[in-house]
Each structure stands twice: as C-alpha cells, then as structure tokens.
Scaffold this motif. Structure first.
Motif: not given
Length: 178
Positions: A13-17, A87-88, A66-75
C-alpha cells in the motif's frame, strides 16, 4: 522489464485516503516516503484522482504509474493506492475491509459528518489494517475486535436521563439525611 520492479514486497500500500464529495481531504495516510513527500504534492495527487474518479462508475483507476481502487458512499470517496504492478484484488480487499469496518463504527451511516465525529475510530481502523504500507488484516470483524471499538447501540434516551436524575436525587437525599 526490470527485475527489481517485479520483486515481491510486503509493502503493497502506497497511500490510503478519504475525500469528501468536493475533493477535500478528511483522512489520509501516505506510506511511501518517496511518493509525494510534500503536502502540496499529496493534495495535487488527491485532486487529480478525485477529478478522474468522482463521476466514474468504475472501481479502479490507473494514474501516474499507480493503481488506485476506490469506492464512494453518500458524500465520501475512499481510496487505496498501490504500485502499477500491485494486485488489484489485494488493494480491493483492503478497501472492502476499511469500508465494512467504518460501516460498523459509523452505525451504517458512512458519510462525512459521521466520519468527522468518529475520526479517532477511523484512524484506529486504518492503523489495524495497514502498518507502514504492509497489510496486517483484511477481515473487518478481526479489525473491529482488535481495535475493541464499542459502539453504543442504545444511545441515551429521555428515560435513561430521567433514571440518572432520579438516582442523583436519591443520593443527595440520603447524603442530607445522614
């Protein structure tokens, strides 16, 4: 391809935000000291990712090598960043663990206001999932057990306040009678 790029590493993991729906940072952790070392670079990177992902229905993006995985929730938008060779599925398991643990801590209300009110719990969760870029845990139940973060399922109600006041009155009454 260079063989050094393909060497296995625990530092996945390079970053999490977490950003709000305007692209403003709410929580961030950067684990690679060579990756965006200044605050300005980090903000620019986050803004670029947000601009690329906030209207997309995908769950993965490739940006700046970089590989970025993401998810949205409300705001909220939750992001996990790894190297281009990462590995994704590993990144997605971290993202899912983070989301599920936050869902529990925030009482199924994963939104900006709730996150800000429970920021301490959010940082505890992140620290249990990742340490220095190494994935420690990807099971949300284990994370919640390790942080021992208790969510009060029965918030203070009018009846319990009345009970506390009555108990206090009785204690005062007994102390006066003595």
């Amino acid at each position: 391809m260079e063989s050094s790029c393909l060497e296995p590493s625990l530092y996945t993991i390079k970053a999490l935000f977490i950003l709000d729906n305007d692209g403003n940072r709410l929580l961030s952790k950067y684990y690679d000291p060579d990756l965006y070392s200044s605050m300005k670079e980090q903000r620019n990177f986050e803004k670029n990712i947000f601009n690329k992902t906030h209207k997309a229905d995908n769950e993965i993006a490739f940006l700046e090598g970089l590989t970025v995985v993401y998810k949205s929730s409300i705001d909220l938008f939750l992001y996990v960043v790894g190297s281009a060779q990462e590995n994704e599925l590993m990144l997605t398991s971290v993202l899912s663990c983070l989301f599920e643990a936050l869902t529990h801590i925030l009482r199924k209300n994963v939104e900006r206001r709730s996150l800000l009110e429970n920021m301490e719990g959010a940082f505890l969760v992140v620290d249990e999932i990742i340490d220095g870029g190494v994935i420690l845990e990807s099971d949300p139940q284990q994370v919640l057990q390790k942080v021992n973060y208790k969510v009060d399922d029965n918030p203070l109600s009018e009846q319990s306040v009345a009970q506390v006041l009555q108990s206090a009155k009785e204690q005062i009454k007994w102390s006066i009678l003595k």
